[in-house]
Design a protein around this motif. Sequence first.
Motif, PDB file in Angstrom:
ATOM      1  N   LEU A  51       0.873  -1.231  -0.146  1.00  0.00           N
ATOM      2  CA  LEU A  51       0.012   0.169   0.142  1.00  0.00           C
ATOM      3  C   LEU A  51       0.938   1.153   0.054  1.00  0.00           C
ATOM      4  N   THR A  52       0.737   2.128  -0.988  1.00  0.00           N
ATOM      5  CA  THR A  52       1.511   3.294  -0.862  1.00  0.00           C
ATOM      6  C   THR A  52       0.975   4.364  -0.316  1.00  0.00           C
ATOM      7  N   ASN A  55      -2.375   5.511  -1.625  1.00  0.00           N
ATOM      8  CA  ASN A  55      -3.462   4.516  -1.581  1.00  0.00           C
ATOM      9  C   ASN A  55      -3.427   3.362  -2.644  1.00  0.00           C
ATOM     10  N   THR A  56      -2.337   3.411  -3.493  1.00  0.00           N
ATOM     11  CA  THR A  56      -2.340   2.462  -4.531  1.00  0.00           C
ATOM     12  C   THR A  56      -1.803   1.163  -3.741  1.00  0.00           C
ATOM     13  N   THR A  57      -2.768  -0.020  -4.282  1.00  0.00           N
ATOM     14  CA  THR A  57      -2.284  -1.259  -3.611  1.00  0.00           C
ATOM     15  C   THR A  57      -1.843  -2.163  -4.898  1.00  0.00           C
ATOM     16  N   VAL A  58      -1.106  -3.239  -4.482  1.00  0.00           N
ATOM     17  CA  VAL A  58      -0.513  -4.018  -5.441  1.00  0.00           C
ATOM     18  C   VAL A  58      -0.679  -5.352  -4.446  1.00  0.00           C
TER      19      VAL A  58
END
Length: 119
Positions: A51-52, A55-58
Amino acid sequence: QVQLVESGGGLVQAGGSLRLSCVVSGSDISINFMRWYRQAPGKGREWVAQLTSGNTTVYRDFAEGRFTISSDNAKNTLYLQMNSLRPEDTADYLCYANAVQNGQWGDYWGQGTPVTVSA
């Protein structure tokens, strides 16, 4: 000093769910991204989800569709919701932060919380 403390692990039957938590503490911290890692007995450490700060998830392939990483910034807490658990998910789960404290970048780890999934 940045401290990460995980909780929420335990014993669950296959198909069950667990929610892991990671509380972040320390002063003057700016987090770039956070991850959940896991390490099964006799195996290397592998990352599970990221989680960056934007709020980007991978997710790793094995976690996609079953696990959800999220955070509650008001509580300084990172979560990992794990559903449809499988015996092969058995591992110690560790929280990781890539962060700046007092102007210096660093890698920070928690102690881990054990997850055991029975068949």
